[in-house]
Write an enzyme that holds these catalytic residues in place. Structure first.
Site, PDB file in Angstrom:
ATOM      1  CG  HIS A  56      -5.799  -2.655   0.099  1.00 14.47           C
ATOM      2  ND1 HIS A  56      -5.063  -1.987  -0.943  1.00 14.47           N
ATOM      3  CD2 HIS A  56      -5.239  -2.190   1.308  1.00 14.47           C
ATOM      4  CE1 HIS A  56      -4.421  -1.275  -0.218  1.00 14.47           C
ATOM      5  NE2 HIS A  56      -4.429  -1.196   0.880  1.00 14.47           N
ATOM      6  CE1 TYR A  75      -2.765   7.722   1.321  1.00 17.30           C
ATOM      7  CE2 TYR A  75      -2.536   7.862   3.593  1.00 17.30           C
ATOM      8  CZ  TYR A  75      -2.602   7.141   2.171  1.00 17.30           C
ATOM      9  OH  TYR A  75      -2.570   5.770   2.564  1.00 17.30           O
ATOM     10  CG  ASP A  85      -1.854   1.117   1.275  1.00 22.97           C
ATOM     11  OD1 ASP A  85      -3.003   1.099   0.407  1.00 22.97           O
ATOM     12  OD2 ASP A  85      -1.751   1.784   2.343  1.00 22.97           O
TER      13      ASP A  85
END
Length: 286
Positions: free
Chosen positions: A259, A204, A92
Site C-alpha cells: 500500500h 474519516y 491513499d
C-alpha cells in the site's frame, strides 16, 4: 480562506511548474521524500501536511474536516503559492482528495497521478457489493467512534502505527525499500505530539456525510499506480476506475509492492511518473 496555516516542504525553483503532493493516513509530507528529491529538477515540488496533520493547523471540530473543506484547501494553497494549475499527485486518502479536486476544479489540474486509491465512485460502489473490501475498510467504521481510536494508536508506544509500515500483513514487503529506524522515528515524533491523531482521524469521521458524489468525470490525463499487495484496497478497483476517466488513462500495477507504494518502490514509481509526464508532453506536441 479558511484562516488555517499550512505546513509544507518544497524543493525545486519557484516559477517552475508546480507538482503538488498529498499524503495519506497515517502519514505526513515525509512520505514523499523520494519524490521531492527526484522531481525538483523540472518542477517546484510541494509536499503538504494536510489539514489536521503534522505542523498544519488542526481545527477542533470534526465538521471542519468535510471533503468540501479539504478540496477548498487545495484550491487556496495553489493560489497562495502563486499558481493557477499543477500536476497533482495523491496517495491513499490524499488520493481521494486528488480525485475530488480533479473533478471539482479540472482547470487547476494539468495531469492527475493517484497512488493506491480508486476513483471515489468506484470505491463507494465496490465496497457495497464486496464484503471482503468492506472488511478491509473496517477501520473507516472504527474511526467513527470518539477518542477511542486515538487511544488505540498510542498503546504500547504506538505499536499499531509502527506495525502498519513494518508488519508482514500490512507493511512494506521484503522486496521493498523498508523504512529505516530514522524514518519510523520521524513518524512517531509527529504522531506522538499531544492531540496529533485527532485531526487525521477526523478526516474519516465526516466521510459518510459527503458520499456518494454528484459529479464523476475526470477529464485530464490520469496515471493510476497500484501496489498489488495492498492490505487495504482490492486491486480490482483499479481497473474499474478506467470508466470515469474521459482522457488518456494509464494503469500500472506493481505485483510485489504494498500500500505504501511511493516509499516501497520509489525508483520504479519515479520512473513511471517521469514516463507519464514526458509521454503527455510528447502527445501534446503531436
Amino acid at each position: 480562506d479558511s484562516g488555517l496555516r499550512f505546513h509544507y516542504v518544497a524543493a525545486g525553483e519557484r516559477g517552475k511548474p508546480l507538482m503538488l503532493l498529498l499524503h495519506g493516513f497515517p502519514e505526513f509530507w515525509y512520505s514523499w521524500r523520494h519524490q521531492l528529491r527526484e522531481f525538483k529538477s523540472d518542477y517546484r515540488v510541494v509536499a503538504l501536511d494536510l489539514r489536521g496533520y503534522g505542523e498544519t493547523d488542526a481545527p477542533p471540530h470534526k465538521e471542519n474536516y468535510k471533503l468540501d473543506c479539504l478540496i477548498a484547501d487545495i484550491k487556496d494553497i495553489l493560489e497562495s503559492l502563486g499558481y493557477n494549475k499543477c500536476v497533482l499527485i495523491g496517495h491513499d486518502w490524499g488520493g481521494m482528495i486528488a480525485w475530488l479536486v480533479a473533478i471539482c476544479y479540472p482547470e487547476m489540474v494539468t495531469k492527475l497521478i493517484v497512488v493506491n486509491f480508486p476513483h471515489p465512485s468506484v470505491f463507494t460502489e465496490y465496497i457495497l457489493r464486496h464484503p471482503s473490501q468492506l472488511i478491509k475498510s473496517g477501520y473507516y467504521f472504527f474511526f467513527q467512534m470518539p477518542w477511542f481510536p486515538e487511544f488505540m494508536f498510542t498503546l504500547n508506544d504506538f505499536k499499531v502505527l509502527k506495525s502498519l509500515f513494518t508488519s508482514q500483513a500490512t507493511g512494506i514487503g521484503r522486496k521493498g525499500c523498508r523504512l529505516t529506524a530514522e524514518d519510523i522515528e520521524a513518524y512517531l515524533y509527529v504522531f506522538s505530539q499531544p492531540g496529533a491523531l485527532t485531526g487525521p482521524i477526523n478526516h474519516y469521521r465526516t466521510l459518510f456525510s459527503c458520499l456518494p458524489l454528484q459529479n464523476h468525470e475526470v477529464i485530464m490525463p490520469t496515471l493510476l499506480l497500484w501496489g498489488e499487495r495492498d492490505a487495504f484496497m482490492e486491486v480490482e478497483m483499479a481497473e474499474i476506475t478506467r470508466i470515469y476517466v474521459k482522457n488518456h488513462f494509464r494503469l500500472t500495477i506493481l505485483s510485489e509492492a504494498s500500500h505504501w507504494l511511493q516509499q516501497d518502490q520509489p525508483d520504479i514509481v519515479n520512473k513511471l511518473i517521469w514516463t507519464f509526464l514526458k509521454e503527455e508532453t510528447k502527445r501534446k506536441r503531436e
